[in-house]
Design an enzyme around this catalytic site. Structure first.
Site, PDB file in Angstrom:
ATOM      1  N   SER A   1       0.799  -1.227   0.000  1.00  0.00           N
ATOM      2  CA  SER A   1       0.000   0.000   0.000  1.00  0.00           C
ATOM      3  C   SER A   1       0.832   1.277   0.000  1.00  0.00           C
ATOM      4  CB  SER A   1      -0.953   0.001   1.200  1.00  0.00           C
ATOM      5  OG  SER A   1      -0.233   0.048   2.408  1.00  0.00           O
TER       6      SER A   1
ATOM      7  N   LYS B   1      -6.227   4.009   8.726  1.00  0.00           N
ATOM      8  CA  LYS B   1      -5.222   4.909   8.138  1.00  0.00           C
ATOM      9  C   LYS B   1      -5.678   6.365   8.204  1.00  0.00           C
ATOM     10  CE  LYS B   1      -3.256   1.397   5.092  1.00  0.00           C
ATOM     11  NZ  LYS B   1      -3.063   0.914   3.725  1.00  0.00           N
TER      12      LYS B   1
END
Length: 812
Positions: A689, A732
């Site tokens: 990611s 996140k």
């Protein structure tokens, strides 16, 4: 008194003449037949006078049965008209005034009229004559009557066996019929009816019919008596042997309560609602226990087994609460936020209210530590009205921990599942399986495989524990499991409904601190609310500068520290109250542990803020890149794992393939080395990611264009420059908010996940979905690189290999 007139005695063929005058002796509860010798006890005055009268003349008297035995002085119409003329053989006066008399019946007689005599009963009667009948038919009947009578006497213990011998010697069939009739156990009206019948054939037929019916009844009675007698003998024998055993055990010094314990276990088996299989097993074990000495080792094993079998709940259920409003209130009161989990519980209760056939759900709460997974399970139990039991699976490596040990092993016990059910005392508790992702596996077996049966609604109705060896129904149990990660075997994961619990936002933590943590600290430290208070600004500073976590455990510890220091200060300085504000917070908790919202002071070349997901929530990930003279090598450091290294290789290849678009001269790749580092070096890192962050860092290093300091990004990159979706978006974004960054780039395909993000997070962040690397660079770099024109050289350079810390090459 005048003498008594009488007819000539009648036999088989005698005929009667005119009526004779007879003294009448009324009989109670007896019918005297001709040819019978019967002793009678006479006590009534009239009857005694009648006997005295006949004893002085010819000793003949008429015996007639009275219709009501309770009548002391029966009227003429209360005496049957058919009686028996009898000879008085013997008369004996007894000391109490009564008379014992022995009479012999001679002939039937019919009373025609009673006289008016007052001192005793007197009547006119004529002897009755028997009709002529077929001798062959009567003999045939007699041959049937005699053996039946023998059988009847054998079954009826009230008749003397000598009567059978006498009856078999009788040649006069009339006498045979009367003898049999006199000994039959029939009622007085039926005997009187037999006396009234003159036909010998009819009397024999009646006697035969009655005996056959009575013999059937007597045979059944005999079987019943025999069975009852055998049962009584068996019971008496067992009682006698048990008493003997008790006496022997007492002499040997054994426990006197050994047999009492067996009786107690037997009573428990009777009262417990065991399944058919379990009841058969329990009775078999009890039978073994009875034959053992109470002090033997094997008896202890059997007793322990029966105790376990009878202690777990069989069919005992808590009444599940179906009040949806009450459930919602309980969940809201004890936990702030967690809307999706609460919604799922209320949905289950709604369905349960409509249908009792639905199986208990198996929920898996996945989230970082400290977000309230375990305490939420306790609240669910309270909201549903179920008992609460918890089993920690962290570090469990032995399959026997789940299913138990077989009884062949010394000290064997049931598994933790059955132990917890015994503790719950109900068959439908809420069963929390904590830390299901922490189970291990070794040579003793795989406990996660054993859990497959427990957590499968189609199988757990017949859960078999190795120790119990009988099936136990777990289908009514509501299982809730918790885990920090999805690192769970796929078959086990497939059986559970996953509910993700991400970290809390700053506002949610503040509410939790005010509603739960602060009141708990005040109560635990014996403080009064007026003695200790913390301002909202102080709590917010604790959250920002003294904790950095997805949950609230560290926050709780810091609040407890404040309470401890407040108690100490109150006792030392005799202060009446302590108030914590953002101004004096550092006096109690020390220097700030974390920076909040303090991003780098200026935009820098090669420094990019990425986003990572960990077991404890989301984290900011700083990616640094530098360029130096060299031979085209690329080095990566920071304890990176294979997937992240491959992501850096893909990013480097993409940048090199589009070099002229970014204003980079291709020969530069052969003359410079690039080093990418991801702090902190001690923390292992993996995953794709950070791909777009790597591209941004490499482009920034090669072009010298700084990266904006107030932007973070996440997304996987392909060799074609597409941005692919990632997981853990909520965690996140929460990390971005905690870090004080205002703008975040996310993959466009993750835009749909924003619906599950709390509004206060979305309102405080500028979230930009991107689909291509070009869009990323447009937002991330201070200025856009300008494309250049470049002619391909004759010898194109090779793509530089990527090296890790040890310098080993990694092929692209």
């Amino acid at each position: 008194m005048t003498g008594i007139e009488q007819k000539t005695p009648v036999g088989g063929s005698e005929t009667g003449g005119a009526d004779g005058l007879y003294a009448v002796l009324p009989l109670r509860d007896i019918v005297v037949f001709p040819h019978m010798i019967v002793p009678l006890f006479v006590g009534r005055e009239k009857s005694i006078r009648a006997l005295e009268e006949v004893m002085g003349v010819d000793k003949q008297i008429l015996l007639a049965t009275q219709k009501n035995a309770a009548d002391d002085d029966p009227a003429p119409d209360a005496i049957y008209e058919i009686g028996t003329i009898a000879n008085v053989l013997q008369l004996l006066k007894l000391p109490d005034g009564t008379v014992k008399v022995l009479v012999e019946g001679t002939a039937r007689a019919k009373i025609s009229k009673f006289t008016d005599r007052e001192d005793y009963h007197e009547a006119y009667a004529a002897a009755l004559q028997e009709p002529e009948e077929d001798a062959v038919e009567i003999e045939a009947l007699a041959r049937s009557v005699v053996p039946d009578f023998e059988n009847y006497v054998k079954l009826n213990k009230k008749i003397s066996p000598e009567v059978v011998g006498a009856a078999s010697q009788i040649d006069d069939y009339s006498k045979l019929a009367d003898t049999v009739a006199s000994h039959l156990a029939i009622k007085i009206p039926e005997k009187q009816e037999m006396l009234s019948v003159l036909s010998v054939r009819e009397r024999l037929e009646k006697a035969l019919s009655f005996m056959e019916a009575e013999i059937s009844v007597l045979q059944v009675e005999k079987r019943i008596r025999s069975r009852v007698k055998r049962q009584m003998e068996k019971t008496q024998r067992e009682y006698y042997l048990n008493e003997q055993m008790k006496a022997i055990q007492k002499e040997l010094g054994d426990s006197e309560d050994g047999r009492d314990e067996v009786a107690e276990i037997e009573e428990r088996i009777t009262k417990t609602k065991l399944s058919k299989e379990a009841r058969e097993k329990a009775l078999a074990e009890l039978k073994k226990l009875r034959s053992m000495s109470p002090m033997s080792a094997e008896a202890t094993v059997v007793r322990n087994y029966l105790d376990w079998l009878l202690s777990i709940p069989w069919g005992k259920k808590s009444k599940v609460k179906q009040d949806l409003n009450f459930a919602q209130e309980v969940l809201d009161a004890e936990h702030f936020g967690l809307g999706k989990v609460k919604e799922r519980i209320v949905e289950y209760l709604a369905v349960q209210a409509r249908s009792t056939k639905i199986k208990g759900p198996i929920l898996c709460l996945v989230g970082p530590p400290g977000v309230g997974k375990t305490s939420l399970a306790r609240s669910i139990a309270k909201a549903t009205g179920r008992e609460y039991v918890r089993m920690s699976l962290g570090g469990v490596r032995d399959e026997a921990e789940i299913r138990g040990h077989r009884r062949t092993y010394i000290g064997s016990m049931p598994g933790k599942v059955i132990q917890s059910m015994k503790k719950a005392k109900k068959s439908n508790p809420l069963f929390l399986l904590d830390e299901i992702d922490k189970m291990g596996q070794d040579f003793r077996g795989d406990p996660s495989s054993a859990m497959l049966e427990v957590l499968d609604p189609e199988q757990n109705a017949t859960f078999m524990d190795h120790y119990l060896e009988v099936e136990y129904d777990l289908s009514n149990v509501m299982f809730v499991t918790t885990a920090n990660t999805m690192n769970i075997p796929v078959p086990l994961l497939d059986r559970m409904e996953i509910i993700r619990i991400a970290g809390y936002t700053e506002d949610e933590k503040l509410e939790i601190a005010k509603r739960h943590l602060l009141p708990k600290a005040i109560k635990d430290h014996a403080l009064q609310p007026k003695e200790f208070s913390v301002t909202e600004d102080a709590l917010r500073n604790v959250i920002r500068h003294y904790t950095r976590e997805a949950g609230v455990r560290s926050l709780e510890r810091e609040v407890m520290t404040l309470a401890r220091k407040a108690v100490t200060e109150i006792l030392k300085t005799k202060k009446k109250s302590v108030k914590i504000t953002d101004k004096n917070l550092s006096d109690y908790l020390g220097v700030e542990k974390f920076r909040f919202g303090q991003i780098d002071g200026e935009d820098q070349v090669g420094v990019v803020t990425g986003l990572a997901w960990t077991e404890v929530g989301g984290e900011l990930l700083t990616i640094e890149g530098v360029m130096m003279p060299g031979k085209g090598r690329m080095t990566v450091t920071g304890n990176l794992r294979d997937v992240m290294k491959e992501s850096i290789s893909a990013a480097a290849s993409y940048v090199r393939s589009r070099a002229i678009d970014f204003g980079i001269e291709p020969p530069l790749f052969d003359k410079r080395d690039i080093h990418v580092h991801v702090p902190e070096g001690a923390t292992p890192k993996d995953g794709p990611s950070a791909g777009i962050a790597m591209v941004t860092a490499i482009v920034s290093v090669l072009t010298g264009i700084p990266v904006r300091k107030d932007i973070a990004m996440t997304g996987e990159v392909t060799l074609r420059g597409r941005v692919l979706p990632i997981g853990g978006l909520k965690e996140k974004l929460l990390a971005t908010l905690r870090g004080g960054i205002k703008k975040v780039l996310i993959p466009e395909e993750n835009a749909k996940d924003l619906a599950e993000i709390p509004d206060n997070v979305k309102n405080n962040l500028e979230i930009v979905p991107v689909s291509r690397v070009g869009e990323v660079l447009k937002h991330a770099l201070v200025r856009q690189p300008e494309p250049i024109e470049w002619t391909e050289q004759e010898n194109p350079t090779a793509v530089p290999p990527v090296e890790d810390e040890a310098g080993a090459s990694l092929a692209h």
